[in-house]
Enzyme design. Structure first.
Site, mmCIF file in Angstrom:
data_model
loop_
_atom_site.group_PDB
_atom_site.id
_atom_site.type_symbol
_atom_site.label_atom_id
_atom_site.label_comp_id
_atom_site.label_asym_id
_atom_site.label_seq_id
_atom_site.Cartn_x
_atom_site.Cartn_y
_atom_site.Cartn_z
ATOM 1 N N ARG A 170 7.706 6.548 13.475
ATOM 2 C CA ARG A 170 7.210 5.821 14.643
ATOM 3 C C ARG A 170 7.663 6.446 15.968
ATOM 4 O O ARG A 170 7.615 5.814 17.008
ATOM 5 C CB ARG A 170 7.660 4.359 14.574
ATOM 6 C CG ARG A 170 7.036 3.585 13.404
ATOM 7 C CD ARG A 170 7.367 2.113 13.457
ATOM 8 N NE ARG A 170 6.782 1.371 12.355
ATOM 9 C CZ ARG A 170 5.534 0.904 12.338
ATOM 10 N NH1 ARG A 170 4.731 1.115 13.363
ATOM 11 N NH2 ARG A 170 5.080 0.226 11.299
ATOM 12 N N LYS A 227 -6.219 4.475 11.630
ATOM 13 C CA LYS A 227 -5.430 3.902 10.543
ATOM 14 C C LYS A 227 -4.728 2.632 11.016
ATOM 15 O O LYS A 227 -4.089 2.631 12.050
ATOM 16 C CB LYS A 227 -4.372 4.906 10.085
ATOM 17 C CG LYS A 227 -3.385 4.346 9.076
ATOM 18 C CD LYS A 227 -1.923 4.436 9.465
ATOM 19 C CE LYS A 227 -1.567 3.949 10.829
ATOM 20 N NZ LYS A 227 -0.191 3.481 11.009
ATOM 21 N N TYR A 268 3.330 -28.547 -5.356
ATOM 22 C CA TYR A 268 3.748 -27.820 -4.163
ATOM 23 C C TYR A 268 2.591 -27.564 -3.198
ATOM 24 O O TYR A 268 1.446 -27.380 -3.610
ATOM 25 C CB TYR A 268 4.353 -26.460 -4.543
ATOM 26 C CG TYR A 268 5.612 -26.557 -5.355
ATOM 27 C CD1 TYR A 268 6.809 -26.989 -4.782
ATOM 28 C CD2 TYR A 268 5.616 -26.205 -6.703
ATOM 29 C CE1 TYR A 268 7.975 -27.078 -5.535
ATOM 30 C CE2 TYR A 268 6.773 -26.282 -7.461
ATOM 31 C CZ TYR A 268 7.946 -26.725 -6.867
ATOM 32 O OH TYR A 268 9.084 -26.810 -7.611
ATOM 33 N N MET A 275 0.589 -10.201 7.358
ATOM 34 C CA MET A 275 0.777 -9.156 8.358
ATOM 35 C C MET A 275 -0.314 -9.259 9.432
ATOM 36 O O MET A 275 -1.320 -9.939 9.252
ATOM 37 C CB MET A 275 0.690 -7.779 7.699
ATOM 38 C CG MET A 275 1.896 -7.411 6.867
ATOM 39 S SD MET A 275 3.324 -6.945 7.846
ATOM 40 C CE MET A 275 3.525 -5.247 7.359
ATOM 41 N N GLY A 276 -0.120 -8.520 10.519
ATOM 42 C CA GLY A 276 -1.161 -8.459 11.528
ATOM 43 C C GLY A 276 -0.661 -8.279 12.941
ATOM 44 O O GLY A 276 -1.433 -8.032 13.851
ATOM 45 N N TYR A 397 4.571 -6.147 3.318
ATOM 46 C CA TYR A 397 4.727 -4.769 2.855
ATOM 47 C C TYR A 397 4.048 -4.528 1.512
ATOM 48 O O TYR A 397 3.735 -3.388 1.166
ATOM 49 C CB TYR A 397 6.215 -4.422 2.789
ATOM 50 C CG TYR A 397 6.861 -4.462 4.150
ATOM 51 C CD1 TYR A 397 6.669 -3.432 5.059
ATOM 52 C CD2 TYR A 397 7.610 -5.563 4.560
ATOM 53 C CE1 TYR A 397 7.226 -3.484 6.324
ATOM 54 C CE2 TYR A 397 8.169 -5.628 5.824
ATOM 55 C CZ TYR A 397 7.977 -4.579 6.704
ATOM 56 O OH TYR A 397 8.524 -4.632 7.964
ATOM 57 N N GLU A 398 3.799 -5.602 0.763
ATOM 58 C CA GLU A 398 3.133 -5.450 -0.543
ATOM 59 C C GLU A 398 1.748 -4.818 -0.400
ATOM 60 O O GLU A 398 1.236 -4.219 -1.355
ATOM 61 C CB GLU A 398 2.984 -6.813 -1.235
ATOM 62 C CG GLU A 398 4.285 -7.521 -1.553
ATOM 63 C CD GLU A 398 4.783 -8.421 -0.434
ATOM 64 O OE1 GLU A 398 5.608 -9.300 -0.716
ATOM 65 O OE2 GLU A 398 4.343 -8.232 0.726
ATOM 66 N N GLY A 399 1.123 -4.967 0.763
ATOM 67 C CA GLY A 399 -0.247 -4.488 0.927
ATOM 68 C C GLY A 399 -0.388 -3.114 1.541
ATOM 69 O O GLY A 399 -1.492 -2.578 1.608
#
Length: 524
Positions: A170, A227, A268, A275-276, A397-399
């Site tokens: 970054r 990206k 439940y 994210m975003g 972060y999974e995506g």
């Protein structure tokens, strides 16, 4: 997976590289990973035949064109480009090219295919060319830290997730010293071109590099590639950013799973944060894919955070709370309504762009606390005697590094191939643009859009800086209107959809995102 050392492999390391070059080994892949490596990718027909570049009219800017023109005197106003069929490739220079590529910012599925597309273009159309991969993001450019990419090294990364082929970073190239370092690297490697694969900030940096190189009369041209899983880098010419399609399908699968859990036990209530950063495109797309009972779109509640950013850019927050006097009455009322833990998170140190680090604010837990508080109040009043148990989730972060969907695999490959074509054609300061995405791949359009045409000036750390204008969720846009027409029904009735895992074969394997189809006017 732990990277394995590549013995020899024909990979040349730059002078600043002291550590051994590491890479993936396909022999330890899962069956699905292995099957994806050799998945053949179609190209838009204009890229499979001789082509020429046709320039459009002069461009302007997304906002404040006079200011943008002053900041980019060498590249502002240049036309966008369109690749069209030609009788021969005679318009392209017959030369061996030296091209660099860098991954910048957070990971997004498909980045490896952009690099593969650039490499294959050079192999197909400019034989004998060299592709350098700068390691660790823009810092790799400044430190001249690179590897020379070849077919053996690239092969295990084709159609794979992640950015580990050369890794990302970054860092910014923005000070005079940093620009000088970039210039030295460009001269030392005799670069004809550089491709910057990144989001809005990274492509702003790409435009600054293009401006700087042209101003210094360097031959190095700069092309951007769109990206970001956030989906906030797009315009008419750039319909979507890569990675968005894959990430949303990964998140939608997980949301669908907890929906079935909720329906199975009735025990439940699941609260999911996605994210975003500033934009809510992911949340909106996942809502359209799964039909949750309630969806909060951030663009409907932006004012408080914007005011906090401005205050914290100029003021030291006092313990006495006098800084609150600078909030508007509506924002102050909202701030005081929030649980103390969330108030503290809103006051956290800002990210490198001067914005609230929204990903660190546990809004899903905040909502559970607020519901519990309200229900307890109702219980004491005698108006509620039910049971409430909340479960919180953050899918983020999974995506970012999943195996790219068929769409992202193909789209990224076309973006990379197009970037090679644009550099070969002598273009600089443009972003690779592939359009007509609802049509078969062969009919996709290919070109380059002037980066300055996407720019405006924005307040960061209290100062105006040039930046590619973020594409936020448009409350008058087709995707949000579609969602708004359905959310009352979803709130009351069980309309849950479980999309399941990403498919690579079969009827659902080539499905496009609802957002893209709605924006293109293909889906009602």
């Amino acid at each position: 997976m732990t990277p394995s050392l590549v013995a020899n492999g024909g990979v040349a390391a730059g002078e600043a590289v002291a550590a051994p070059v590491t890479g993936r080994v396909a022999a330890v892949y899962s069956e699905v990973q292995s099957s994806r490596i050799d998945h053949k990718l179609p190209l838009p027909s204009v890229l499979t035949k001789p082509f020429k570049v046709v320039d459009g009219p002069a461009s302007s800017a997304a906002g404040n064109p006079d200011e943008i023109a002053k900041l980019f005197p060498n590249v502002f106003g240049q036309p966008s480009a369109l690749l069209v069929p030609s009788d021969s490739d005679s318009a392209l220079p017959q030369q061996k090219l030296k091209i660099g590529v860098v991954l910048s910012g957070g990971q997004a599925p498909g980045g490896h295919n952009v690099i593969s597309g650039i490499f294959d273009y050079l192999q197909d159309r400019a034989k004998g060319s060299t592709l350098y991969g700068f390691r660790g993001g823009p810092a790799g450019i400044m430190k001249n830290k690179y590897i020379e990419l070849n077919s053996e090294y690239i092969y295990p990364y084709r159609n794979q997730g992640g950015f580990d082929m050369i890794c990302s970073g970054r860092d910014k190239i923005e000070t005079p010293e940093q620009f000088k370092q970039a210039e030295e690297t460009a001269v030392k490697l005799d670069l004809d071109g550089l491709v910057v694969i990144g989001g809005d900030d990274s492509n702003t940096n790409a435009c600054l590099l293009a401006e700087n190189f042209r101003g210094k009369n360097l031959k190095t041209r700069v092309i951007g590639c769109p990206k970001t899983i956030d989906g906030d880098l797009k315009c008419k010419e750039v319909p979507t950013s890569f990675g968005f399609d894959t990430a949303c399908k990964i998140y939608a699968e997980m949301i669908g799973n907890v929906m079935i859990d909720a329906r199975s036990t009735g025990k439940y209530y699941h609260f999911v944060r996605l994210m975003g950063r500033a934009a809510s495109h992911i949340t909106l797309e996942c809502a359209l894919q799964t039909h949750p009972n309630i969806t909060i779109i951030g663009e409907e509640v932006q004012n408080l955070i914007a005011e906090l950013n401005e205050i914290l850019a100029h003021d030291v927050v006092d313990e006495g709370g006098l800084w609150k006097n600078k909030l508007t009455s509506q924002s102050l009322q909202l701030f005081d309504f929030l649980p103390e833990a969330i108030q503290e998170q809103l006051m956290l140190e800002r990210d490198p762009h001067g914005n609230v680090q929204v990903a660190k604010i546990e809004t899903e837990k905040m909502l559970i606390q607020m519901v519990e508080t309200d229900l307890e109040k109702r219980r004491q009043e005698g108006s509620y005697n039910g049971q409430f148990k909340g479960q919180s989730h953050f899918f983020g972060y999974e995506g970012r590094c999943g195996l790219p969907t068929n769409f992202d695999s193909t789209y990224c490959y076309a973006l990379g191939y197009a970037a090679g074509a644009l550099l070969h054609s002598g273009k600089t300061g443009v972003i690779s643009s592939v359009g007509n995405l609802a049509a078969p791949v062969e009919e996709w359009t290919v070109g380059g859009t002037a980066l300055t045409s996407l720019m405006d000036v924005e307040r960061r750390h209290g100062k105006f800086k040039p930046v590619i204008k973020k594409a936020m969720v448009e409350l008058e846009g087709a995707p949000f209107k579609k969602f708004a027409s359905l959310r009352k029904d979803w709130a009351i009735n069980n309309r849950y959809i479980s999309p399941g895992p990403i498919q690579f074969h079969g009827p659902a394997s080539n499905a496009l995102s609802h957002t893209l189809l709605l924006e293109l006017g293909v889906q009602a």
